[in-house]
Design an enzyme around this catalytic site. Structure first.
Site, PDB file in Angstrom:
ATOM      1  N   TYR A  53       4.017   5.948  11.180  1.00  0.00           N
ATOM      2  CA  TYR A  53       4.346   4.583  11.587  1.00  0.00           C
ATOM      3  C   TYR A  53       5.170   3.821  10.548  1.00  0.00           C
ATOM      4  O   TYR A  53       5.617   2.715  10.807  1.00  0.00           O
ATOM      5  CB  TYR A  53       3.061   3.795  11.883  1.00  0.00           C
ATOM      6  N   HIS A  75      -3.816   4.424   4.623  1.00  0.00           N
ATOM      7  CA  HIS A  75      -4.916   3.465   4.760  1.00  0.00           C
ATOM      8  C   HIS A  75      -6.207   4.079   4.209  1.00  0.00           C
ATOM      9  O   HIS A  75      -6.932   3.449   3.438  1.00  0.00           O
ATOM     10  CB  HIS A  75      -5.089   3.087   6.232  1.00  0.00           C
ATOM     11  N   ARG A 111       0.855  -1.181   0.000  1.00  0.00           N
ATOM     12  CA  ARG A 111       0.000   0.000   0.000  1.00  0.00           C
ATOM     13  C   ARG A 111       0.897   1.238   0.000  1.00  0.00           C
ATOM     14  O   ARG A 111       1.459   1.620   1.026  1.00  0.00           O
ATOM     15  CB  ARG A 111      -0.885  -0.026   1.250  1.00  0.00           C
TER      16      ARG A 111
END
Length: 366
Positions: A268, A259, A255
């Protein structure tokens, strides 16, 4: 072949064709022209994704779940399906929706907040996206049980991410699918991140290996290789159509974006990891393969760019010009048959709306 966790790859990141004794035959019919069509699909859905992100940033959509980096996994699998196969997806499979023929307004309708769902599932044989993580695997398995009972040879396909494999629904679906040997494909797009949780934290072994414990054969494929994904999906489809039961496919991809547009992956995710995967970009890979085949011409580039521009324009216009739902529409399609409790609520809400003065210059259509 099936059950081996070795990563299936037919095109290298540099665009070189990689021979495979078991999977080459499953894509030997894909001509250079068809390969160019797959390239166009991937460019178009990336443009859909980019345009929808812009629309969200401009306040036209409430939220958007980007698919950037996962184009090969979605196009390679979706273009292997027949029209009578039925798809059950999560909220990120907008590329699959494009392949199934969902109109551009339908792709963004829910994210604009204009309807409970984006399209009629039975017009395109694709259920509307499931936001509850992993629940669609149960729906797909149930549908596949119906296919088997009807004696048909169509297949149900459930799309989900790596994070969903830790949900009870997915595991329960695989128990039923294996027990009844139904024609369903569990297609996991392992994009390495379940929101902010890395895949290595929840799975100490390749995700494809989990299916073996349920008695379901699995395939682990390079999810950034459109030909390898197509080959693996065709193998699983053939198996399902000929009475072989379910198959689990793990498409290893990445990805590249957040998100959702409400997420900040820089909090993160290591930037070096992003750089590594950028070098494995699925679109750049198929473009390199086309160039090696002498098919990547200025004419092809111009044609594909024009198609992407046209689709983006149509989707933007469909979004911005989408009529707002009427206040009483909230009660539509809640139940398939009359419901007295809902009728009471509807009546109370109508009286509530009637308590407000009507602005004659605008009016309120109930």
């Amino acid at each position: 072949m099936i059950g081996d966790t070795q990563l299936i790859q037919l095109v290298s990141p540099a665009g070189d064709r990689v021979g495979h004794p078991d999977f080459d035959r499953w894509v030997q019919d894909v001509s250079d022209v068809q390969l160019a069509s797959l390239y166009e699909d991937m460019i178009v859905i990336r443009r859909i994704d980019t345009e929808a992100t812009y629309l969200q940033r401009q306040g036209e959509l409430a939220l958007w779940p980007p698919l950037l980096g996962q184009e090969a996994a979605q196009i390679g699998s979706a273009r292997a399906l027949r029209s009578d196969d039925f798809v059950f997806s999560s909220y990120r499979e907008n590329g699959v929706a494009y392949c199934r023929g969902v109109d551009y307004g339908g792709i963004v309708r829910v994210w604009r907040g204009n309807a409970h769902s984006g399209w009629n599932p039975f017009e395109v044989n694709m259920a509307t996206p499931q936001v509850i993580i992993g629940a669609q695997t149960l729906h797909a398995t149930g549908y596949a049980m119906g296919i088997k009972n009807d004696g048909a040879d169509s297949v149900a396909v459930a799309y989900f991410g790596d994070g969903a494999t830790s949900q009870g629904d997915v595991n329960e679906a695989m128990v039923f699918a294996a027990s009844f040997q139904v024609p369903v494909i569990f297609f996991c797009q392992n994009n390495h991140w379940a929101i902010s949780e890395p895949v290595g934290l929840q799975s100490q072994i390749p995700i494809a290996s989990r299916a073996t414990g349920f008695g379901i054969p699995s395939l682990r494929v390079d999810g950034n290789d459109v030909l390898a994904v197509m080959a693996a999906t065709r193998v699983a489809l053939h198996r399902a159509r000929t009475g072989g039961g379910p198959t689990f496919i793990e498409a290893v991809t990445y990805r590249m974006g957040p998100h959702t547009t409400a997420d900040d992956p820089s909090r993160y995710r290591d930037a070096n990891e992003l750089e590594i995967w950028a070098a494995r970009d699925p679109i750049a890979r198929v473009a390199a393969l086309l160039e090696n085949e002498g098919m990547f011409t200025p004419e092809l580039e111009a044609s594909v760019a024009a198609k992407a521009d046209a689709v983006a324009k149509e989707m933007r216009e469909a979004c911005i010009n989408m009529p707002d739902p009427l206040p009483m529409d909230v009660f539509a399609h809640v139940y398939s048959t009359p419901n007295s409790s809902l009728d009471v609520q509807k009546e109370h809400y109508a009286r509530y709306l009637d308590s407000f003065p009507v602005d004659s210059s605008e009016g309120i259509d109930r």
